[in-house]
Scaffold this active site. Structure first.
Site, PDB file in Angstrom:
ATOM      1  N   GLU A 201     -18.418 -64.119  97.033  1.00 25.06           N
ATOM      2  CA  GLU A 201     -19.655 -63.503  96.548  1.00 25.06           C
ATOM      3  C   GLU A 201     -19.311 -62.354  95.606  1.00 25.06           C
ATOM      4  O   GLU A 201     -18.281 -61.687  95.770  1.00 25.06           O
ATOM      5  CB  GLU A 201     -20.469 -62.976  97.740  1.00 25.06           C
ATOM      6  CG  GLU A 201     -21.744 -62.238  97.312  1.00 25.06           C
ATOM      7  CD  GLU A 201     -22.730 -61.979  98.448  1.00 25.06           C
ATOM      8  OE1 GLU A 201     -22.410 -62.273  99.613  1.00 25.06           O
ATOM      9  OE2 GLU A 201     -23.834 -61.481  98.145  1.00 25.06           O
TER      10      GLU A 201
ATOM     11  N   ASN B  58     -30.567 -68.284  99.064  1.00 24.89           N
ATOM     12  CA  ASN B  58     -29.770 -67.715 100.158  1.00 24.89           C
ATOM     13  C   ASN B  58     -30.651 -66.918 101.110  1.00 24.89           C
ATOM     14  O   ASN B  58     -31.435 -66.066 100.666  1.00 24.89           O
ATOM     15  CB  ASN B  58     -28.701 -66.769  99.586  1.00 24.89           C
ATOM     16  CG  ASN B  58     -27.901 -66.083 100.682  1.00 24.89           C
ATOM     17  OD1 ASN B  58     -27.110 -66.723 101.370  1.00 24.89           O
ATOM     18  ND2 ASN B  58     -28.125 -64.781 100.860  1.00 24.89           N
ATOM     19  N   GLU B  59     -30.546 -67.202 102.384  1.00 27.66           N
ATOM     20  CA  GLU B  59     -31.222 -66.425 103.440  1.00 27.66           C
ATOM     21  C   GLU B  59     -32.636 -66.001 103.050  1.00 27.66           C
ATOM     22  O   GLU B  59     -32.987 -64.822 103.142  1.00 27.66           O
ATOM     23  CB  GLU B  59     -30.375 -65.196 103.824  1.00 27.66           C
ATOM     24  CG  GLU B  59     -29.064 -65.576 104.475  1.00 27.66           C
ATOM     25  CD  GLU B  59     -28.295 -64.410 105.095  1.00 27.66           C
ATOM     26  OE1 GLU B  59     -28.665 -63.243 104.881  1.00 27.66           O
ATOM     27  OE2 GLU B  59     -27.311 -64.689 105.808  1.00 27.66           O
TER      28      GLU B  59
ATOM     29  N   TYR C 224     -22.897 -64.477 112.368  1.00 23.03           N
ATOM     30  CA  TYR C 224     -21.800 -63.513 112.508  1.00 23.03           C
ATOM     31  C   TYR C 224     -21.858 -62.927 113.915  1.00 23.03           C
ATOM     32  O   TYR C 224     -22.945 -62.752 114.468  1.00 23.03           O
ATOM     33  CB  TYR C 224     -21.971 -62.366 111.500  1.00 23.03           C
ATOM     34  CG  TYR C 224     -21.899 -62.789 110.043  1.00 23.03           C
ATOM     35  CD1 TYR C 224     -20.682 -62.938 109.399  1.00 23.03           C
ATOM     36  CD2 TYR C 224     -23.066 -63.025 109.318  1.00 23.03           C
ATOM     37  CE1 TYR C 224     -20.609 -63.307 108.067  1.00 23.03           C
ATOM     38  CE2 TYR C 224     -23.005 -63.405 107.977  1.00 23.03           C
ATOM     39  CZ  TYR C 224     -21.780 -63.546 107.364  1.00 23.03           C
ATOM     40  OH  TYR C 224     -21.716 -63.922 106.040  1.00 23.03           O
TER      41      TYR C 224
ATOM     42  N   GLN D  22     -16.036 -64.024 104.181  1.00 21.74           N
ATOM     43  CA  GLN D  22     -15.865 -64.611 102.863  1.00 21.74           C
ATOM     44  C   GLN D  22     -14.382 -64.899 102.659  1.00 21.74           C
ATOM     45  O   GLN D  22     -13.662 -64.993 103.652  1.00 21.74           O
ATOM     46  CB  GLN D  22     -16.438 -63.669 101.832  1.00 21.74           C
ATOM     47  CG  GLN D  22     -17.950 -63.432 102.075  1.00 21.74           C
ATOM     48  CD  GLN D  22     -18.665 -62.702 100.940  1.00 21.74           C
ATOM     49  OE1 GLN D  22     -18.114 -62.412  99.904  1.00 21.74           O
ATOM     50  NE2 GLN D  22     -19.942 -62.380 101.162  1.00 21.74           N
TER      51      GLN D  22
ATOM     52  N   GLU E 276     -22.191 -69.708 106.290  1.00 19.31           N
ATOM     53  CA  GLU E 276     -21.639 -68.362 106.501  1.00 19.31           C
ATOM     54  C   GLU E 276     -21.367 -68.210 107.985  1.00 19.31           C
ATOM     55  O   GLU E 276     -22.293 -68.311 108.801  1.00 19.31           O
ATOM     56  CB  GLU E 276     -22.626 -67.268 106.056  1.00 19.31           C
ATOM     57  CG  GLU E 276     -22.728 -67.114 104.554  1.00 19.31           C
ATOM     58  CD  GLU E 276     -23.590 -65.928 104.140  1.00 19.31           C
ATOM     59  OE1 GLU E 276     -23.590 -64.904 104.865  1.00 19.31           O
ATOM     60  OE2 GLU E 276     -24.269 -66.050 103.106  1.00 19.31           O
TER      61      GLU E 276
ATOM     62  N   ASN F  28     -26.488 -62.546  99.348  1.00 14.50           N
ATOM     63  CA  ASN F  28     -27.645 -61.725  98.964  1.00 14.50           C
ATOM     64  C   ASN F  28     -27.646 -61.444  97.466  1.00 14.50           C
ATOM     65  O   ASN F  28     -28.702 -61.302  96.852  1.00 14.50           O
ATOM     66  CB  ASN F  28     -27.617 -60.404  99.732  1.00 14.50           C
ATOM     67  CG  ASN F  28     -27.743 -60.610 101.237  1.00 14.50           C
ATOM     68  OD1 ASN F  28     -28.167 -61.667 101.691  1.00 14.50           O
ATOM     69  ND2 ASN F  28     -27.376 -59.605 102.019  1.00 14.50           N
TER      70      ASN F  28
END
Ligand code: AHR
Length: 499
Positions: A27, A172-173, A244, A352, A292, A72
Site C-alpha cells: 500500500e 477497500n473496506e 488483524y 503488508q 488482509e 485505505n
C-alpha cells in the site's frame, strides 16, 4: 508427555490449494513503497530505483500475487496521478493516512517491480470517492491492447503491451466509517455491481473481489455481506475478509487462540455467500479473498505520536510493528486455518509486505531483513502447494479468556504433486512438548523426511538488522519410520515425508 494423534488419508481431501492464498499487499502507506520496495539512490537499488535486497527477500517468499495500491489509501486515490512522466505527477494529500503522496511511484513502476519480484498484480480500484466510470477507464488503460484513448495513453507512457491484470478489488473496506467515501451496504452493493459490469465488459477475462467486512467485530458484519452480495452476486467472483489480531494485554494463550475466531469468520462468510446463492437461485459458488490478515497492534501508540509531530509527511515510519516469536506462531496458525478452509479461501494476502505491518523490514540507506513472521509464510508458500487434506486430529484442549476448547495443537496437511506429504503443525502449549502420532493409512511407509522447527525460549524474541537470525527455522533430527514427531513447546513445525 502430552500426546496428539493425526490421521491423514490421500482420499480425504478438502480442496486443491489455490496458490494465491500465499499473496501479500503493498500500500502507499508509511515506508512500504518509499524506502521499502523503492529507494532510488540506495546502494542496492537497480536502474529503476527498486531495492534488489528487498526483491531478493520477496522472491524467496514466492508470493504469487501482491495487492496494490491500498488499503485505505485507494479510497481517495486518482490513478491517473500515478502515470505519465514522473516529474509532472501531482503531489496529493492522502486523507486516509494524513500524509503527502508524491506519486513518483505508480502503476507502471509497480507492474515492472511485480515482474522482477515474480508475482502478479491484484489491483484495487477506488469506489470510495470515485465510481464505475473511473474503474472502467483504469481497466481499459491497463488491459486493452490499444486503439482507444486510455489504452493509447498507456502506450504513449511507455508500455506497449497491456499489463494484463487479472484480479481486481472493487474498493477497500467500504463498510468502515474511517474510509473516505464510506457507504452503506446498499449504496456500495449497487456501485460495486455497476463497476463490475463495466470492468468485465471491458475485459471479460478479469476476476473481481467485492468488499466484505473489514473485521468480524464490525457491527454490520453479516448483514453487510448479505446486502452487498444480494446486489452484485452474479457479477463478482470473490468477497473479501480482513482480519488483524493483537496481544495488548499480554495474554499469550488467548492470543494464540485467535484463529478460532478467524475460522468462524471464514465459515460464516461462506454460509452467507451460500444463502445469497440460494435466494438468487444461482449456480455460482463464490470464493473468499482474505486479502488482509496479520498481527497489528505493536505500533499503535508510536503512530499517534508521529501524527502529532509530523502531519502530512512523506514516507513516515507508520505501522512499523516489530514482530516477536509469538506473532510468528499466530501467523503460522492463520496459515493453517486458511489451508483448512482451502475449499472456500482462494486468495489471501498477508498485510503488508515491507515495513508496514510487514514480514520484511528495511533501513533507509541500510539493510533489509526478515521479521519473525516471514518464516511461516515463506515455508508455507514454498512447500504448501498441492491438495489440502482433511486433518483428523485428536489432542488435548484448554480454555482461554475468550475461547473454549482450544486445541493444544493445530495442523494442516498438503499432498504435493510430487507425491510428498507436508504437515504444518503448531504446538500452542507454551510449556510442554507434544508427541504427535502420525497415522498415515493408505500412504504406507515413508522413506525419508525432514522436520523443521521455529521456536525460541522467549516468546517476545525479535529479529533485528543486527541480529536477523535470532528467530529462524532450524532443521531437527527426524527418525524415519517411527511415525512419531515431537512438537516442542510453543513451536511452528514443518514435516515433510517422502514415500
Ligand atoms: O493494512 C493497513 C490498513 O488496514 C489498510 O489500509 C486497511 O484496508 C485496513 O484497515
Amino acid at each position: 508427555m502430552k500426546k496428539a494423534k493425526l490421521i491423514l488419508d490421500k482420499d480425504y481431501a478438502i480442496a486443491k490449494i489455490d496458490p494465491r492464498i500465499y499473496g501479500s499487499f503493498v500500500e502507499h502507506l508509511g515506508r512500504c513503497v518509499y524506502t521499502g520496495i523503492y529507494e532510488p539512490g540506495h546502494p542496492a537499488a537497480d536502474r529503476e530505483g527498486f531495492r534488489t535486497d528487498v526483491l531478493e527477500l520477496v522472491r524467496e517468499l514466492k508470493v504469487p500475487i501482491v495487492r496494490y495500491p491500498g488499503g485505505n489509501f485507494v479510497s481517495g486515490f486518482r490513478w491517473e496521478d500515478s502515470v505519465g512522466p514522473a516529474e509532472k505527477r501531482p503531489k496529493r494529500l492522502d486523507l486516509a493516512w494524513k500524509t503527502t503522496e508524491p506519486n513518483t511511484f505508480g502503476l507502471h513502476e509497480f507492474a515492472s517491480w511485480a515482474k522482477k519480484a515474480k508475482t502478479d498484480v491484484m489491483y484495487a480500484v477506488n469506489l470510495g470517492t470515485r465510481g464505475p466510470a473511473d474503474a472502467q477507464a483504469l481497466v481499459e488503460y491497463a488491459n486493452h491492447r490499444g486503439g482507444s484513448a486510455w489504452s493509447d495513453l498507456r502506450i504513449q507512457n511507455g508500455a506497449k503491451d497491456p499489463f494484463d491484470i487479472k484480479l481486481w478489488c472493487l474498493g477497500n473496506e467500504m463498510d468502515g466509517p474511517w474510509q473516505t467515501g464510506h457507504k452503506t451496504a446498499l449504496e456500495y452493493g449497487r456501485i460495486a455491481n455497476e463497476a463490475a459490469k463495466m470492468m468485465k465488459w471491458t475485459d471479460d477475462t478479469i476476476e473481481l473481489v467485492a468488499c466484505g467486512s473489514s473485521s468480524s467485530e464490525m457491527p454490520t458484519f453479516g448483514s453487510w455481506e448479505y446486502t452487498v452480495l444480494s446486489e452484485c452476486y452474479e457479477n463478482v467472483d470473490y468477497v473479501s475478509l480482513h482480519r488483524y489480531y493483537g496481544n495488548p494485554h499480554n495474554d499469550t494463550p488467548d492470543f494464540l487462540a485467535s484463529t478460532m475466531d478467524l475460522d468462524n469468520f471464514i465459515r460464516t462468510v461462506a454460509s452467507i455467500c451460500d444463502s445469497v446463492k440460494g435466494k438468487l437461485h444461482s449456480s455460482k459458488k463464490l470464493g473468499l479473498s482474505l486479502d488482509e490478515y496479520n498481527v497489528w497492534y505493536h505500533s499503535n501508540a508510536q503512530d499517534q505520536e508521529l501524527y502529532r509531530r509530523k502531519p502530512w509527511g512523506t514516507a513516515l515510519p507508520l505501522l512499523e510493528d516489530v514482530y516477536n516469536f509469538e506473532d510468528a506462531l499466530l501467523v503460522g496458525l492463520m496459515l493453517i486455518t486458511i489451508l483448512k478452509n482451502a475449499d472456500r479461501v482462494r486468495i489471501a494476502c498477508m498485510a503488508q509486505l515491507v515495513n508496514v505491518i510487514a514480514p520484511i523490514m528495511t533501513r533507509p540507506g541500510g539493510g533489509a531483513w526478515a521479521q519473525t513472521i516471514y518464516w511461516p509464510l515463506q515455508q508455507a508458500s514454498t512447500l504448501g502447494r498441492g491438495t489440502s487434506l482433511l486433518p483428523q486430529l485428536t489432542c488435548g484442549k484448554q480454555d482461554t479468556a475468550h475461547y473454549t476448547d482450544v486445541p493444544e495443537v493445530d495442523t494442516a496437511a498438503v499432498l504435493r504433486e510430487d507425491g510428498s506429504l507436508v504437515i504444518f503443525a503448531v504446538n500452542r502449549d507454551l510449556k510442554e512438548p507434544v508427541e504427535l502420532d502420525l497415522d498415515l493409512r493408505a500412504f504406507g511407509n515413508f522413506r525419508t523426511g525432514f522436520h523443521s522447527v521455529l521456536h525460541h525460549d522467549d516468546v517476545k524474541a525479535v529479529n533485528t538488522e543486527a541480529e536477523p537470525g535470532n528467530v529462524v527455522p532450524r532443521d531437527v533430527s527426524f527418525e524415519v519410520g517411527d511415525g512419531k514427531v515431537l512438537l516442542p513447546a510453543a513451536s511452528w513445525n514443518v514435516i515433510r515425508l517422502q514415500f
